[in-house]
Design a protein around this motif. Structure first.
Motif, mmCIF file in Angstrom:
data_model
loop_
_atom_site.group_PDB
_atom_site.id
_atom_site.type_symbol
_atom_site.label_atom_id
_atom_site.label_comp_id
_atom_site.label_asym_id
_atom_site.label_seq_id
_atom_site.Cartn_x
_atom_site.Cartn_y
_atom_site.Cartn_z
ATOM 1 N N THR A 49 0.822 -1.207 0.000
ATOM 2 C CA THR A 49 0.000 0.000 0.000
ATOM 3 C C THR A 49 0.859 1.262 0.000
ATOM 4 O O THR A 49 0.430 2.314 -0.492
ATOM 5 C CB THR A 49 -0.954 0.027 1.208
ATOM 6 N N ALA A 50 2.079 1.149 0.533
ATOM 7 C CA ALA A 50 2.979 2.296 0.573
ATOM 8 C C ALA A 50 3.797 2.447 -0.701
ATOM 9 O O ALA A 50 4.361 3.526 -0.942
ATOM 10 C CB ALA A 50 3.920 2.184 1.775
ATOM 11 N N ASN A 51 3.849 1.403 -1.535
ATOM 12 C CA ASN A 51 4.787 1.425 -2.659
ATOM 13 C C ASN A 51 4.166 1.234 -4.029
ATOM 14 O O ASN A 51 4.900 1.256 -5.026
ATOM 15 C CB ASN A 51 5.864 0.359 -2.441
ATOM 16 N N VAL A 52 2.865 1.055 -4.121
ATOM 17 C CA VAL A 52 2.231 0.970 -5.440
ATOM 18 C C VAL A 52 1.275 2.141 -5.608
ATOM 19 O O VAL A 52 0.638 2.586 -4.647
ATOM 20 C CB VAL A 52 1.465 -0.358 -5.655
ATOM 21 N N ASP A 53 1.209 2.637 -6.827
ATOM 22 C CA ASP A 53 0.322 3.751 -7.139
ATOM 23 C C ASP A 53 -1.036 3.198 -7.561
ATOM 24 O O ASP A 53 -1.468 3.338 -8.709
ATOM 25 C CB ASP A 53 0.931 4.596 -8.251
ATOM 26 N N ALA A 54 -1.697 2.537 -6.630
ATOM 27 C CA ALA A 54 -2.987 1.895 -6.892
ATOM 28 C C ALA A 54 -3.609 1.521 -5.551
ATOM 29 O O ALA A 54 -2.913 1.415 -4.535
ATOM 30 C CB ALA A 54 -2.800 0.632 -7.750
ATOM 31 N N ASN A 55 -4.912 1.305 -5.557
ATOM 32 C CA ASN A 55 -5.553 0.724 -4.389
ATOM 33 C C ASN A 55 -5.144 -0.737 -4.269
ATOM 34 O O ASN A 55 -4.836 -1.387 -5.278
ATOM 35 C CB ASN A 55 -7.074 0.826 -4.503
ATOM 36 N N VAL A 56 -5.144 -1.263 -3.047
ATOM 37 C CA VAL A 56 -4.724 -2.638 -2.810
ATOM 38 C C VAL A 56 -5.866 -3.428 -2.194
ATOM 39 O O VAL A 56 -6.423 -3.033 -1.161
ATOM 40 C CB VAL A 56 -3.483 -2.699 -1.896
ATOM 41 N N VAL A 57 -6.211 -4.537 -2.839
ATOM 42 C CA VAL A 57 -7.244 -5.451 -2.361
ATOM 43 C C VAL A 57 -6.564 -6.724 -1.891
ATOM 44 O O VAL A 57 -5.730 -7.298 -2.609
ATOM 45 C CB VAL A 57 -8.270 -5.773 -3.462
ATOM 46 N N CYS A 58 -6.914 -7.173 -0.712
ATOM 47 C CA CYS A 58 -6.342 -8.403 -0.170
ATOM 48 C C CYS A 58 -7.385 -9.506 -0.197
ATOM 49 O O CYS A 58 -8.490 -9.350 0.325
ATOM 50 C CB CYS A 58 -5.875 -8.172 1.260
ATOM 51 N N SER A 59 -7.054 -10.623 -0.821
ATOM 52 C CA SER A 59 -7.947 -11.784 -0.860
ATOM 53 C C SER A 59 -7.695 -12.653 0.363
ATOM 54 O O SER A 59 -6.552 -12.986 0.681
ATOM 55 C CB SER A 59 -7.703 -12.595 -2.130
ATOM 56 N N ILE A 60 -8.785 -13.012 1.032
ATOM 57 C CA ILE A 60 -8.667 -13.843 2.232
ATOM 58 C C ILE A 60 -9.723 -14.933 2.202
ATOM 59 O O ILE A 60 -10.769 -14.801 1.561
ATOM 60 C CB ILE A 60 -8.834 -13.009 3.520
ATOM 61 N N ASP A 61 -9.433 -16.018 2.892
ATOM 62 C CA ASP A 61 -10.406 -17.081 3.102
ATOM 63 C C ASP A 61 -11.008 -16.872 4.484
ATOM 64 O O ASP A 61 -10.329 -17.073 5.489
ATOM 65 C CB ASP A 61 -9.722 -18.450 3.009
ATOM 66 N N PRO A 62 -12.268 -16.423 4.571
ATOM 67 C CA PRO A 62 -12.838 -16.096 5.884
ATOM 68 C C PRO A 62 -12.972 -17.285 6.811
ATOM 69 O O PRO A 62 -13.185 -17.108 8.015
ATOM 70 C CB PRO A 62 -14.208 -15.511 5.528
ATOM 71 N N SER A 63 -12.829 -18.503 6.295
ATOM 72 C CA SER A 63 -12.937 -19.679 7.151
ATOM 73 C C SER A 63 -11.625 -19.984 7.879
ATOM 74 O O SER A 63 -11.617 -20.715 8.865
ATOM 75 C CB SER A 63 -13.361 -20.896 6.330
ATOM 76 N N THR A 64 -10.525 -19.412 7.389
ATOM 77 C CA THR A 64 -9.225 -19.699 8.000
ATOM 78 C C THR A 64 -8.486 -18.441 8.436
ATOM 79 O O THR A 64 -7.763 -18.468 9.436
ATOM 80 C CB THR A 64 -8.328 -20.489 7.025
ATOM 81 N N ASP A 65 -8.632 -17.345 7.712
ATOM 82 C CA ASP A 65 -7.952 -16.105 8.073
ATOM 83 C C ASP A 65 -8.737 -15.354 9.145
ATOM 84 O O ASP A 65 -9.895 -15.667 9.426
ATOM 85 C CB ASP A 65 -7.807 -15.200 6.836
ATOM 86 N N ARG A 66 -8.093 -14.341 9.707
ATOM 87 C CA ARG A 66 -8.779 -13.420 10.613
ATOM 88 C C ARG A 66 -8.915 -12.086 9.881
ATOM 89 O O ARG A 66 -8.001 -11.265 9.893
ATOM 90 C CB ARG A 66 -7.992 -13.270 11.908
ATOM 91 N N PRO A 67 -10.038 -11.845 9.217
ATOM 92 C CA PRO A 67 -10.175 -10.676 8.347
ATOM 93 C C PRO A 67 -9.890 -9.352 9.037
ATOM 94 O O PRO A 67 -9.391 -8.415 8.401
ATOM 95 C CB PRO A 67 -11.637 -10.760 7.891
ATOM 96 N N GLU A 68 -10.199 -9.244 10.333
ATOM 97 C CA GLU A 68 -9.998 -7.976 11.026
ATOM 98 C C GLU A 68 -8.535 -7.552 11.055
ATOM 99 O O GLU A 68 -8.221 -6.358 11.176
ATOM 100 C CB GLU A 68 -10.545 -8.054 12.454
ATOM 101 N N ARG A 69 -7.615 -8.505 10.910
ATOM 102 C CA ARG A 69 -6.186 -8.171 10.887
ATOM 103 C C ARG A 69 -5.831 -7.306 9.684
ATOM 104 O O ARG A 69 -4.888 -6.517 9.722
ATOM 105 C CB ARG A 69 -5.343 -9.451 10.874
ATOM 106 N N TYR A 70 -6.563 -7.483 8.585
ATOM 107 C CA TYR A 70 -6.254 -6.782 7.345
ATOM 108 C C TYR A 70 -7.100 -5.523 7.157
ATOM 109 O O TYR A 70 -6.874 -4.757 6.217
ATOM 110 C CB TYR A 70 -6.501 -7.710 6.157
#
Length: 212
Positions: A96-117
């Motif tokens: 997010t600090a180094n690309v000139d674009a918005n950043v979307v993160c793909s997560i698996d809600p059954s295994t990841d903790r979405p609030e971390r991202y």
């Protein structure tokens, strides 16, 4: 209104069909560690990105070995959005600090903790598989909980088709829906009729509200 991303485009014909059907965003798959008929070289992605008209977002979908490589590809393709898979919170912050674009993160809600991202990504894509494009659905009830609890826009993917996308939108109310294999005639080639039906069905609820 729920936005629609048609992902995994590989040529100008499929790109034109998606744009003509009303897609809000198109996805270009570059540098992933799985064998996918949708993957294209970075230079080809840059060529297709230049064909995308104004007011349609270009999404670079990638999962390279290093975040530095992601930055390199983004500089070549010049997308509006970079969508990454299997990325740590630290690497996401770097992007997010180094690309000139918005950043979307793909997560698996059954295994990841979405609030971390949530505070690092510009949006979160909920998918059932680490690299996407498998056609596997996941828990829409859980997805709805996340759309209500997270501050980031939530994008829904995984197993969506023209037949079930309207139900998914009603159940989850996501910011956007994302489809790849669900609108294909063969691996990597889009079916224009399926693309049009998917977009129409994804937006039908919003049209009904506007007509009231």
């Amino acid at each position: 209104m729920t936005r629609v991303k048609i992902c995994g485009l590989t040529d100008e014909d499929d790109l034109a069909a998606a744009v003509d059907a009303g897609a809000d965003a198109i996805g270009l798959l570059v540098d992933v560690p799985v064998d996918s008929p949708r993957e294209i070289p970075p230079t080809r992605a840059a060529e297709l990105a230049r064909e995308v008209p104004p007011f349609v977002s270009t999404v670079l979908v990638t999962m390279p070995e290093t975040t530095e490589r992601t930055v390199e590809i983004a500089e070549l393709v010049e997308p509006d959005i970079v969508q990454v898979h299997g990325t740590s919170v630290g690497d996401l912050a770097y992007l997010t600090a180094n690309v000139d674009a918005n950043v979307v993160c793909s997560i698996d809600p059954s295994t990841d903790r979405p609030e971390r991202y949530d505070s690092v990504a510009d949006a979160l894509l909920l998918d059932a598989a680490e690299t996407g494009g498998t056609g596997e659905t996941h828990d829409w009830d859980r997805a709805r909980e996340l759309t209500e609890s997270l501050s980031s826009p939530v994008l829904l993917a995984g197993g969506l088709t023209p037949e079930n996308v309207a139900d998914a939108v009603r159940a989850v109310e996501p910011f956007a829906v994302d489809v790849a294999s669900g609108v294909e005639s063969t691996g990597g080639r889009k079916d224009p009729d399926a693309v049009e039906s998917f977009i129409t069905n994804a937006k039908q609820r919003q049209r009904a509200v506007l007509q009231r």
